[in-house]
Design a protein around this motif. Structure first.
Motif, PDB file in Angstrom:
ATOM      1  N   ILE A 171      12.219  -5.691  11.396  1.00 50.03           N
ATOM      2  CA  ILE A 171      11.589  -6.869  10.800  1.00 50.03           C
ATOM      3  C   ILE A 171      11.887  -8.105  11.652  1.00 50.03           C
ATOM      4  O   ILE A 171      10.989  -8.891  11.960  1.00 50.03           O
ATOM      5  N   LYS A 172      13.126  -8.270  12.049  1.00 52.47           N
ATOM      6  CA  LYS A 172      13.508  -9.459  12.814  1.00 52.47           C
ATOM      7  C   LYS A 172      12.876  -9.499  14.202  1.00 52.47           C
ATOM      8  O   LYS A 172      12.423 -10.543  14.645  1.00 52.47           O
ATOM      9  N   HIS A 173      12.876  -8.353  14.893  1.00 48.32           N
ATOM     10  CA  HIS A 173      12.474  -8.338  16.297  1.00 48.32           C
ATOM     11  C   HIS A 173      11.109  -7.712  16.552  1.00 48.32           C
ATOM     12  O   HIS A 173      10.590  -7.810  17.662  1.00 48.32           O
ATOM     13  N   GLY A 174      10.528  -7.078  15.539  1.00 44.67           N
ATOM     14  CA  GLY A 174       9.218  -6.467  15.693  1.00 44.67           C
ATOM     15  C   GLY A 174       9.251  -5.245  16.606  1.00 44.67           C
ATOM     16  O   GLY A 174      10.308  -4.715  16.933  1.00 44.67           O
ATOM     17  N   LYS A 175       8.063  -4.823  17.004  1.00 43.71           N
ATOM     18  CA  LYS A 175       7.919  -3.711  17.948  1.00 43.71           C
ATOM     19  C   LYS A 175       6.721  -4.049  18.834  1.00 43.71           C
ATOM     20  O   LYS A 175       5.579  -3.698  18.520  1.00 43.71           O
ATOM     21  N   VAL A 184       2.671  -4.179  18.969  1.00 39.96           N
ATOM     22  CA  VAL A 184       1.908  -4.035  17.723  1.00 39.96           C
ATOM     23  C   VAL A 184       2.490  -4.744  16.516  1.00 39.96           C
ATOM     24  O   VAL A 184       1.752  -5.205  15.662  1.00 39.96           O
ATOM     25  N   MET A 185       3.811  -4.848  16.413  1.00 43.45           N
ATOM     26  CA  MET A 185       4.403  -5.503  15.245  1.00 43.45           C
ATOM     27  C   MET A 185       5.085  -6.800  15.677  1.00 43.45           C
ATOM     28  O   MET A 185       5.954  -6.789  16.550  1.00 43.45           O
ATOM     29  N   PRO A 186       4.694  -7.902  15.050  1.00 48.52           N
ATOM     30  CA  PRO A 186       5.328  -9.178  15.402  1.00 48.52           C
ATOM     31  C   PRO A 186       6.755  -9.270  14.853  1.00 48.52           C
ATOM     32  O   PRO A 186       7.124  -8.567  13.920  1.00 48.52           O
ATOM     33  N   ALA A 187       7.533 -10.147  15.454  1.00 53.70           N
ATOM     34  CA  ALA A 187       8.883 -10.438  14.974  1.00 53.70           C
ATOM     35  C   ALA A 187       8.802 -11.450  13.834  1.00 53.70           C
ATOM     36  O   ALA A 187       7.995 -12.371  13.874  1.00 53.70           O
ATOM     37  N   PHE A 188       9.648 -11.252  12.821  1.00 52.47           N
ATOM     38  CA  PHE A 188       9.646 -12.148  11.672  1.00 52.47           C
ATOM     39  C   PHE A 188      10.973 -12.882  11.502  1.00 52.47           C
ATOM     40  O   PHE A 188      11.250 -13.434  10.449  1.00 52.47           O
ATOM     41  N   ALA A 189      11.819 -12.899  12.545  1.00 52.16           N
ATOM     42  CA  ALA A 189      13.134 -13.541  12.452  1.00 52.16           C
ATOM     43  C   ALA A 189      13.035 -15.016  12.099  1.00 52.16           C
ATOM     44  O   ALA A 189      13.891 -15.544  11.390  1.00 52.16           O
ATOM     45  N   LYS A 190      11.992 -15.689  12.565  1.00 51.62           N
ATOM     46  CA  LYS A 190      11.834 -17.113  12.269  1.00 51.62           C
ATOM     47  C   LYS A 190      11.096 -17.349  10.958  1.00 51.62           C
ATOM     48  O   LYS A 190      11.139 -18.444  10.417  1.00 51.62           O
TER      49      LYS A 190
END
Length: 118
Positions: free
Chosen positions: A83-87, A90-96
């Motif tokens: 969740i924090k760093h994504g992949k 294809v998957m965005p990071a949500f840390a912020k």
């Protein structure tokens, strides 16, 4: 069009109405136990629906653009990291976007999903 989508999504997340094209799931499957929500103060299901549900279909219960999350054997640490760093790509990071308590609520929601195939 956007004016109509947001209220419909909010009603679905609240469990009031099913969205067209999605199965009408029993209430205990749609809403996770409220104990996890009470511990963090955040509703993991709503956080998931508004940020993750666009790719993880049917509330994470089936694969969509993202993989099915129901019945996952991934650890909390793995899910938090993803969740924090994504992949990328294809998957965005949500840390912020999410603080630690919000992420814990999302992880609790993911673990509350029952694998309908198992």
């Amino acid at each position: 069009m956007r004016k109509f989508i947001a209220p419909a999504l909010a009603a679905f997340v609240a469990g009031a109405v099913p969205l067209p094209g999605l199965p009408d799931l029993p209430r205990h499957i749609v809403r996770p136990a409220l104990a996890d929500q009470a511990q963090s103060g955040f509703d993991g299901e709503k956080l998931f629906a508004t940020s993750c549900g666009w790719c993880h279909s049917s509330g994470g219960r089936v694969a969509g653009k993202g993989p099915k999350l129901a019945g996952t054997d991934k650890s909390d640490e793995f899910i938090v990291n993803r969740i924090k760093h994504g992949k990328p790509p294809v998957m965005p990071a949500f840390a912020k976007a999410f603080n630690d308590e919000q992420i814990k609520a999302i992880v609790a929601y993911i673990h509350s999903l029952k694998d309908e195939q198992g």
